[in-house]
Scaffold this active site. Structure first.
Site, PDB file in Angstrom:
ATOM      1  N   ASP A 168      39.615  42.267  48.847  1.00  0.00           N
ATOM      2  CA  ASP A 168      39.413  41.729  47.499  1.00  0.00           C
ATOM      3  C   ASP A 168      40.081  40.361  47.337  1.00  0.00           C
ATOM      4  O   ASP A 168      40.629  39.795  48.288  1.00  0.00           O
ATOM      5  CB  ASP A 168      39.959  42.728  46.482  1.00  0.00           C
ATOM      6  CG  ASP A 168      38.972  43.063  45.384  1.00  0.00           C
ATOM      7  OD1 ASP A 168      38.313  42.135  44.881  1.00  0.00           O
ATOM      8  OD2 ASP A 168      38.862  44.245  45.020  1.00  0.00           O
ATOM      9  N   ASP A 212      32.057  42.166  39.464  1.00  0.00           N
ATOM     10  CA  ASP A 212      31.802  43.596  39.559  1.00  0.00           C
ATOM     11  C   ASP A 212      30.563  44.029  38.775  1.00  0.00           C
ATOM     12  O   ASP A 212      30.310  43.554  37.660  1.00  0.00           O
ATOM     13  CB  ASP A 212      33.001  44.385  39.032  1.00  0.00           C
ATOM     14  CG  ASP A 212      34.198  44.285  39.953  1.00  0.00           C
ATOM     15  OD1 ASP A 212      34.091  43.636  41.006  1.00  0.00           O
ATOM     16  OD2 ASP A 212      35.245  44.860  39.611  1.00  0.00           O
TER      17      ASP A 212
END
Length: 397
Positions: free
Chosen positions: A150, A205
């Site tokens: 990430d 996301d």
């Protein structure tokens, strides 16, 4: 400059590219699996992961191609140990990550894990910055097969410098690990990361909202993410894939038709198929959707071409994906909030090859005529028709 210094520079310059590499031969088709985040977020533990793996195996999803079980954020303790090593949360994962990996491997799965290129993960656990080599060796010792990396807590960092550090560390650790870059598309990784990652996120996301306001400010609807994939097809292929984020198929915010459209379009995009639903509770309809071999074959087609949009107006879109052997996959999407009859002539579509194709309806499991006649179909709100087109005269299996 001394006589020995100049040759030394040459030697160093020649040696560097050999080290700066990712593992070749991995992710030759888009990775398929299951990830814990979309349903469970931080509410994970080893019993849940084992139970989900059991359910994926028993449901037939594993046999259909879902091989990676990826544990997302929140598996760690809040601090590294005295030697600087990552440590699994002893309450959530009392047996440790190596034991969990052994369990998954024994069932025929591949083991995926999450961390971050920053100092902390998005949930505040220890990140990998300045621990790349140490962490890569730890992942290798645990038997990790897939790393989702990430981009939180990276203030001022350059992704083009930060991600190669972990790529090189993984390669030096010696275990082939698929490297999934989750940088949210901020630096346009599709333009530079083919030699760094096996896949890279193209967006922020996803959430289980078809089209509208998401629940969190960093989330995006399925339709918005779909729109951001236009024009990215030239950057994808075997071993380097655009990733429009994980599947929300079967999650409560989508109707069945929206789940079907979402899955169909991700197959057209040659997207990684990472399920994110509670497999233990999925309906028979969602099971049949996620395990449909004809749809999955479009995503996994060995030609490795990402699909592209060939028509768009306020009523409907058409997406097309070249397949091996001159075949095509076509997805027709009803954008309307009500049922609509969609019709068009095939020769009006951008990039439509010449010649006549026979059509097979993937979801209806029936022949659907040829492209010599007008396409006409009644579709429910946000539903799709998914078709496989074969050049006339080519034998079909």
């Amino acid at each position: 400059m001394t006589k020995w210094f100049f040759p030394l520079l040459i030697a160093i310059g020649c040696a560097s590219p050999a080290f700066a590499q990712k593992f070749d031969g991995l992710a030759q088709t888009p990775p398929m699996g299951w990830n814990s985040w979309n349903t469970f977020a931080g509410n994970i533990n080893e019993d849940l992961i084992k139970g989900m793996a059991d359910a994926i195996a028993e449901s037939g999803m594993q046999a259909a191609g879902y091989q990676y079980i990826v544990i997302d954020d929140c598996w760690e303790s809040m601090d590294r140990d005295a030697n600087g090593n990552l440590v699994a949360d002893p309450k959530k994962f009392p047996s440790g990550m190596q034991a969990l990996g052994d369990y998954l491997h024994a069932k025929g799965f591949k083991f995926g894990i999450h961390n971050c290129a920053g100092t902390k993960t998005c949930a505040g656990f220890p990140g990998g910055h300045e621990h790349e080599e140490q962490d890569a060796k730890m992942y290798a010792s645990w038997g990790v097969d897939y790393l989702k990396y990430d981009w939180c807590s990276t203030e001022g960092a350059d992704a083009k410098q930060r991600y190669p550090k972990m790529r090189d560390a993984l390669h030096a650790a010696g275990r082939p690990i698929v490297f999934s870059m989750c940088e949210w598309g901020q630096s346009k990784p599709w333009t530079w990361a083919a030699d760094t990652g096996h896949l890279w996120r193209t967006t922020g996301d996803i959430c289980d909202v078809w089209d509208g306001e998401p629940r969190q400010k960093w989330e995006h609807s399925v339709r918005k993410i779909l729109g951001w994939q236009v024009g990215l097809e030239e950057f994808a292929g075997p071993g380097h894939w655009n990733d429009p984020d994980m599947l929300e198929v079967g999650n409560e915010g989508l109707t069945f038709e929206e789940s079907r459209a979402h899955f169909s379009l991700w197959c057209i995009l040659a997207a990684p198929l990472m399920a994110g639903n509670d497999v233990r509770k999925m309906t028979p309809e969602i099971h049949d959707l996620l395990t449909d071999r004809d749809a999955i074959a479009i995503d996994q087609d060995p030609l490795g071409k990402q699909g592209y949009r060939v028509h768009a107006d306020e009523r409907y879109e058409v997406w097309m994906k070249p397949l091996e052997g001159g075949e095509l996959a076509v997805c027709v999407l009803n954008l309307a909030d009500e049922p609509a009859e969609i019709s068009f002539d095939w020769d009006t579509l951008e990039k439509m090859p010449t010649g006549t194709f026979t059509m097979r309806d993937v979801w209806q499991k029936e022949d659907a005529g040829t492209t010599d006649t007008e396409f006409r179909r009644q579709l429910k709100p946000h539903d799709v028709a998914l078709l496989r087109l074969t050049p006339m005269g080519k034998p079909t299996e």
